[in-house]
Design a protein around this motif. Sequence first.
Motif, PDB file in Angstrom:
ATOM      1  N   ALA A  18       0.834  -1.212   0.000  1.00 52.62           N
ATOM      2  CA  ALA A  18       0.000   0.000   0.000  1.00 52.62           C
ATOM      3  C   ALA A  18       0.866   1.260   0.000  1.00 52.62           C
ATOM      4  CB  ALA A  18      -0.925   0.000   1.208  1.00 52.62           C
ATOM      5  N   TYR A  19       2.022   1.193   0.647  1.00 49.44           N
ATOM      6  CA  TYR A  19       2.926   2.339   0.770  1.00 49.44           C
ATOM      7  C   TYR A  19       3.583   2.725  -0.562  1.00 49.44           C
ATOM      8  CZ  TYR A  19       7.434   4.573   1.955  1.00 49.44           C
ATOM      9  OH  TYR A  19       8.529   5.394   2.004  1.00 49.44           O
ATOM     10  N   LEU A  20       4.101   1.742  -1.269  1.00 52.52           N
ATOM     11  CA  LEU A  20       4.890   2.034  -2.477  1.00 52.52           C
ATOM     12  C   LEU A  20       4.130   2.852  -3.524  1.00 52.52           C
ATOM     13  CD1 LEU A  20       6.884  -1.311  -2.755  1.00 52.52           C
ATOM     14  CD2 LEU A  20       7.734   0.916  -1.977  1.00 52.52           C
ATOM     15  N   PRO A  21       2.877   2.522  -3.870  1.00 52.89           N
ATOM     16  CA  PRO A  21       2.161   3.341  -4.859  1.00 52.89           C
ATOM     17  C   PRO A  21       1.333   4.474  -4.229  1.00 52.89           C
ATOM     18  CG  PRO A  21       0.891   1.375  -4.443  1.00 52.89           C
ATOM     19  CD  PRO A  21       2.164   1.264  -3.605  1.00 52.89           C
ATOM     20  N   HIS A  22       1.451   4.649  -2.917  1.00 47.03           N
ATOM     21  CA  HIS A  22       0.655   5.671  -2.217  1.00 47.03           C
ATOM     22  C   HIS A  22       0.945   7.049  -2.820  1.00 47.03           C
ATOM     23  CE1 HIS A  22      -0.812   8.219   1.037  1.00 47.03           C
ATOM     24  NE2 HIS A  22      -1.470   7.164   1.503  1.00 47.03           N
ATOM     25  N   PRO A  23      -0.072   7.867  -3.020  1.00 49.59           N
ATOM     26  CA  PRO A  23       0.129   9.197  -3.625  1.00 49.59           C
ATOM     27  C   PRO A  23       1.149  10.067  -2.880  1.00 49.59           C
ATOM     28  CG  PRO A  23      -2.214   8.688  -3.461  1.00 49.59           C
ATOM     29  CD  PRO A  23      -1.484   7.587  -2.756  1.00 49.59           C
ATOM     30  N   ASP A  24       1.194   9.972  -1.559  1.00 53.36           N
ATOM     31  CA  ASP A  24       2.169  10.767  -0.811  1.00 53.36           C
ATOM     32  C   ASP A  24       3.595  10.248  -1.006  1.00 53.36           C
ATOM     33  OD1 ASP A  24       0.583  12.858   0.466  1.00 53.36           O
ATOM     34  OD2 ASP A  24      -0.388  11.211   1.532  1.00 53.36           O
ATOM     35  N   HIS A  25       3.739   8.945  -1.176  1.00 50.47           N
ATOM     36  CA  HIS A  25       5.065   8.385  -1.472  1.00 50.47           C
ATOM     37  C   HIS A  25       5.502   8.813  -2.867  1.00 50.47           C
ATOM     38  CE1 HIS A  25       7.878   5.075  -2.736  1.00 50.47           C
ATOM     39  NE2 HIS A  25       8.441   5.482  -1.611  1.00 50.47           N
ATOM     40  N   LYS A  26       4.581   8.765  -3.808  1.00 47.80           N
ATOM     41  CA  LYS A  26       4.903   9.197  -5.178  1.00 47.80           C
ATOM     42  C   LYS A  26       5.269  10.686  -5.215  1.00 47.80           C
ATOM     43  CE  LYS A  26       2.585   5.724  -7.874  1.00 47.80           C
ATOM     44  NZ  LYS A  26       1.988   5.493  -9.169  1.00 47.80           N
ATOM     45  N   ALA A  27       4.582  11.501  -4.433  1.00 43.71           N
ATOM     46  CA  ALA A  27       4.902  12.933  -4.369  1.00 43.71           C
ATOM     47  C   ALA A  27       6.300  13.133  -3.781  1.00 43.71           C
ATOM     48  CB  ALA A  27       3.859  13.663  -3.533  1.00 43.71           C
ATOM     49  N   PHE A  28       6.658  12.328  -2.781  1.00 46.72           N
ATOM     50  CA  PHE A  28       8.004  12.399  -2.216  1.00 46.72           C
ATOM     51  C   PHE A  28       9.055  12.058  -3.278  1.00 46.72           C
ATOM     52  CE2 PHE A  28      11.436   9.608  -0.797  1.00 46.72           C
ATOM     53  CZ  PHE A  28      12.266  10.574  -0.254  1.00 46.72           C
ATOM     54  N   VAL A  29       8.809  11.019  -4.049  1.00 48.59           N
ATOM     55  CA  VAL A  29       9.760  10.603  -5.087  1.00 48.59           C
ATOM     56  C   VAL A  29       9.991  11.741  -6.087  1.00 48.59           C
ATOM     57  CG1 VAL A  29      10.137   8.983  -6.998  1.00 48.59           C
ATOM     58  CG2 VAL A  29       9.321   8.141  -4.787  1.00 48.59           C
TER      59      VAL A  29
END
Length: 130
Positions: free
Chosen positions: A100-111
């Motif tokens: 759930a974390y890897l494609p999470h929108p907030d994780h993507k924004a961090f990337v």
Amino acid sequence: MKYISLFLAGFLLFGTIAYANSDKKTAPKKMLRHAVLFKFKDSATPAQVKEVEDAFRKLPSKVKEVKGFEWGTNNSPEGLSQGFTHMFFVSFDSEEGRAAYLPHPDHKAFVKVLEPHLDKVLVIDYWTQE
């Protein structure tokens, strides 16, 4: 004298039970660790690196599946870091949590904040062992 004997017998019994139980170790809960190391581009400024640090530090409060988080910068005297300067350590209860974390929108924004300043990344995931 009778009460003293009963007291001593009770004390010894309690002490024996406590000692026997102290030997039983409670196994720590297994956790899925997500270890991430960054090597920044030589052109990355201290302000840009801090922006990345701050963005990563905010992720645990935005992604409920993150159960633990810590980070730091390299200070090893061994000279084996290969240019990696930052280590981020994210913990999950399950592989589903990580999924759930890897494609999470907030994780993507961090990337997106990270990518312009990143030279290399190393990621290792593992289950804690006893």
